[in-house]
Design a protein around this motif. Sequence first.
Motif, PDB file in Angstrom:
ATOM      1  N   ILE A  53       0.360  -1.268   0.373  1.00  0.00           N
ATOM      2  CA  ILE A  53       0.221  -0.347  -0.108  1.00  0.00           C
ATOM      3  C   ILE A  53       0.760   1.063  -0.507  1.00  0.00           C
ATOM      4  CG2 ILE A  53      -1.459  -0.839   1.167  1.00  0.00           C
ATOM      5  CD1 ILE A  53      -1.071   0.427   4.216  1.00  0.00           C
ATOM      6  N   SER A  54       0.436   2.583  -0.644  1.00  0.00           N
ATOM      7  CA  SER A  54       1.008   3.451  -0.428  1.00  0.00           C
ATOM      8  C   SER A  54       1.867   3.800   1.710  1.00  0.00           C
ATOM      9  CB  SER A  54       0.382   5.100  -1.033  1.00  0.00           C
ATOM     10  OG  SER A  54      -0.276   4.707  -2.259  1.00  0.00           O
ATOM     11  N   GLY A  55       2.386   4.997   1.295  1.00  0.00           N
ATOM     12  CA  GLY A  55       3.015   5.239   2.136  1.00  0.00           C
ATOM     13  C   GLY A  55       1.698   6.705   3.171  1.00  0.00           C
ATOM     14  N   ILE A  99       6.871  13.214   3.643  1.00  0.00           N
ATOM     15  CA  ILE A  99       8.048  13.268   2.644  1.00  0.00           C
ATOM     16  C   ILE A  99       9.241  14.120   3.232  1.00  0.00           C
ATOM     17  CG2 ILE A  99       9.694  13.025   0.554  1.00  0.00           C
ATOM     18  CD1 ILE A  99       6.801  12.227  -0.991  1.00  0.00           C
ATOM     19  N   PHE A 100      10.259  13.677   3.651  1.00  0.00           N
ATOM     20  CA  PHE A 100      10.820  14.694   4.741  1.00  0.00           C
ATOM     21  C   PHE A 100      12.216  14.938   4.166  1.00  0.00           C
ATOM     22  CE2 PHE A 100       9.227  11.806   7.384  1.00  0.00           C
ATOM     23  CZ  PHE A 100      10.670  11.103   7.804  1.00  0.00           C
ATOM     24  N   PRO A 101      13.176  15.635   4.512  1.00  0.00           N
ATOM     25  CA  PRO A 101      14.556  14.759   4.812  1.00  0.00           C
ATOM     26  C   PRO A 101      15.588  14.492   5.223  1.00  0.00           C
ATOM     27  CG  PRO A 101      14.613  17.743   4.184  1.00  0.00           C
ATOM     28  CD  PRO A 101      13.056  16.746   5.335  1.00  0.00           C
ATOM     29  N   ARG A 102      16.590  13.622   5.252  1.00  0.00           N
ATOM     30  CA  ARG A 102      17.288  12.227   5.319  1.00  0.00           C
ATOM     31  C   ARG A 102      17.877  13.459   6.680  1.00  0.00           C
ATOM     32  NH1 ARG A 102      18.891   8.437   2.582  1.00  0.00           N
ATOM     33  NH2 ARG A 102      19.977   7.856   4.355  1.00  0.00           N
ATOM     34  N   ASN A 103      18.045  12.081   8.110  1.00  0.00           N
ATOM     35  CA  ASN A 103      18.492  13.216   9.435  1.00  0.00           C
ATOM     36  C   ASN A 103      17.881  13.551   9.561  1.00  0.00           C
ATOM     37  OD1 ASN A 103      20.698  11.971   8.361  1.00  0.00           O
ATOM     38  ND2 ASN A 103      21.842  12.799   6.898  1.00  0.00           N
ATOM     39  N   LEU A 104      16.933  13.908  10.281  1.00  0.00           N
ATOM     40  CA  LEU A 104      15.703  14.835  10.617  1.00  0.00           C
ATOM     41  C   LEU A 104      14.715  13.300  12.087  1.00  0.00           C
ATOM     42  CD1 LEU A 104      14.142  16.893   8.645  1.00  0.00           C
ATOM     43  CD2 LEU A 104      16.109  17.560  10.177  1.00  0.00           C
ATOM     44  N   VAL A 105      14.289  12.253  11.449  1.00  0.00           N
ATOM     45  CA  VAL A 105      13.759  11.733  11.539  1.00  0.00           C
ATOM     46  C   VAL A 105      14.444  10.477  11.626  1.00  0.00           C
ATOM     47  CG1 VAL A 105      10.979  11.025  12.651  1.00  0.00           C
ATOM     48  CG2 VAL A 105      12.079  13.071  11.649  1.00  0.00           C
ATOM     49  N   GLU A 106      14.089   9.994  13.150  1.00  0.00           N
ATOM     50  CA  GLU A 106      15.426   8.492  13.782  1.00  0.00           C
ATOM     51  C   GLU A 106      14.313   6.980  13.697  1.00  0.00           C
ATOM     52  OE1 GLU A 106      16.452   4.522  15.056  1.00  0.00           O
ATOM     53  OE2 GLU A 106      14.837   6.357  15.744  1.00  0.00           O
ATOM     54  N   HIS A 107      12.594   7.885  14.165  1.00  0.00           N
ATOM     55  CA  HIS A 107      11.703   6.811  13.451  1.00  0.00           C
ATOM     56  C   HIS A 107      10.436   7.379  14.049  1.00  0.00           C
ATOM     57  CE1 HIS A 107      12.417   5.539  18.479  1.00  0.00           C
ATOM     58  NE2 HIS A 107      10.934   6.387  18.107  1.00  0.00           N
ATOM     59  N   ALA A 108       9.187   7.005  13.745  1.00  0.00           N
ATOM     60  CA  ALA A 108       8.021   7.135  14.865  1.00  0.00           C
ATOM     61  C   ALA A 108       7.118   6.142  15.098  1.00  0.00           C
ATOM     62  CB  ALA A 108       6.915   7.784  13.220  1.00  0.00           C
ATOM     63  N   SER A 231       7.362   2.203   9.718  1.00  0.00           N
ATOM     64  CA  SER A 231       8.929   2.340   9.015  1.00  0.00           C
ATOM     65  C   SER A 231       9.349   3.402   8.698  1.00  0.00           C
ATOM     66  CB  SER A 231       8.758   1.025   8.134  1.00  0.00           C
ATOM     67  OG  SER A 231       8.602   0.012   8.829  1.00  0.00           O
ATOM     68  N   ILE A 232      10.511   3.841   8.229  1.00  0.00           N
ATOM     69  CA  ILE A 232      10.820   4.883   7.322  1.00  0.00           C
ATOM     70  C   ILE A 232      11.897   4.260   6.418  1.00  0.00           C
ATOM     71  CG2 ILE A 232      12.229   6.997   7.492  1.00  0.00           C
ATOM     72  CD1 ILE A 232      10.938   7.452  10.658  1.00  0.00           C
ATOM     73  N   ILE A 249      10.879   8.738   3.580  1.00  0.00           N
ATOM     74  CA  ILE A 249       9.059   8.351   3.214  1.00  0.00           C
ATOM     75  C   ILE A 249       8.279   8.180   4.816  1.00  0.00           C
ATOM     76  CG2 ILE A 249       9.076   6.977   2.459  1.00  0.00           C
ATOM     77  CD1 ILE A 249       6.309   7.297   0.922  1.00  0.00           C
ATOM     78  N   LEU A 250       7.462   7.956   5.633  1.00  0.00           N
ATOM     79  CA  LEU A 250       6.672   7.229   6.428  1.00  0.00           C
ATOM     80  C   LEU A 250       5.929   6.782   5.742  1.00  0.00           C
ATOM     81  CD1 LEU A 250       6.983   9.154   9.725  1.00  0.00           C
ATOM     82  CD2 LEU A 250       4.822   7.710   8.618  1.00  0.00           C
ATOM     83  N   GLY A 251       5.701   5.633   6.619  1.00  0.00           N
ATOM     84  CA  GLY A 251       4.717   4.661   6.362  1.00  0.00           C
ATOM     85  C   GLY A 251       4.218   3.360   7.487  1.00  0.00           C
ATOM     86  N   VAL A 252       2.502   2.819   7.357  1.00  0.00           N
ATOM     87  CA  VAL A 252       2.897   2.025   8.651  1.00  0.00           C
ATOM     88  C   VAL A 252       2.239   0.506   7.916  1.00  0.00           C
ATOM     89  CG1 VAL A 252       0.641   1.776  10.342  1.00  0.00           C
ATOM     90  CG2 VAL A 252       1.868   3.986  10.062  1.00  0.00           C
ATOM     91  N   THR A 253       2.246  -0.621   8.369  1.00  0.00           N
ATOM     92  CA  THR A 253       2.446  -1.282   8.242  1.00  0.00           C
ATOM     93  C   THR A 253       0.677  -2.013   9.276  1.00  0.00           C
ATOM     94  OG1 THR A 253       4.635  -2.774   7.794  1.00  0.00           O
ATOM     95  CG2 THR A 253       2.626  -4.148   8.496  1.00  0.00           C
TER      96      THR A 253
END
Length: 309
Positions: A53-55, A99-108, A231-232, A249-253
Amino acid sequence: MEDNLEMKDMCKKPHELTDECIIAMKVFGKCRQQDCLKPDFIVPEPGVDSIPISGSYSGEKLEITAFIGPELTLAADPSILPTEEMPLPDPISPNSPIIFPRNLVEHAEIIEGSFNIAEIKTLNEQEQNLFAADGYWRVKIRYKFVYKLKLVDFAGNRLNIELTDSECGNTTIKKHILAYSFYEKQIVLFGGSANKDIVTSCNLFDNNELSPSPNAPYVFAQAKAMPLSVSIGDYIDPCDSLDSCPEKILGVTIGLFTIIKLFRLVNMTVLTTGRCDIPVCDPIVPGDPCSFFNEIPFPFDDFDPVIKE
């Protein structure tokens, strides 16, 4: 004339079995599925069934223009430019992928209690239904899952978000992102056939509501869902696939149980001996989120009200 009187059955003996004519929602075709929905930017595990599925999409009404660390939140003087404000080069618009730049978010993380199914919608495809002549009907159902996301940086600190009203320039700071995912399921089920010249109207569901089409069955869908992981991953821009430093990009299983039935309103007589039997649960062996979910016994009891014996 006497046959039309309802009072004639009032004096029957106790426990006397009779055939009564009722209008019932007769189920013609039904099926259940246990789907593990995994963001399409994650490489599937070999041998583990999952559906891409999409993010996640932003459910906010305003643009997300910056991520904000703890120092800004604690600043006493708002005129001081904080070192922890991280403006996004491309704001995240409402209903756009997160969607966001790298090195900003480690996890959600999903905030506990915020996940739910916001919508189950049956999409009408009767005009191009190729199976109706044989009594089989193509059914497409769209699910929408909503939840609140907490972002954490590489130092383990919560990241707040800055929302900006593009029209007036006002900003708002929140501790989470309102987000959503969606999934479309398409199946073919037996729904019976009916005379296309007969038009049915029934105000049980809505005043003078017509059936989906003169000869189509009704669709009844139930669902239960649960978030399995957040997941990122790397976002590959389709317009710049050679980018050596892709954004994230961020997404949920999501684990999804579904029961789908096609039914029609019919005249019939019914005798019942009670509710359907429920099988004994099997043990679950934890592992990959989808492997774990695929082993969960289908929760029949959650879809039907409890009947006291």
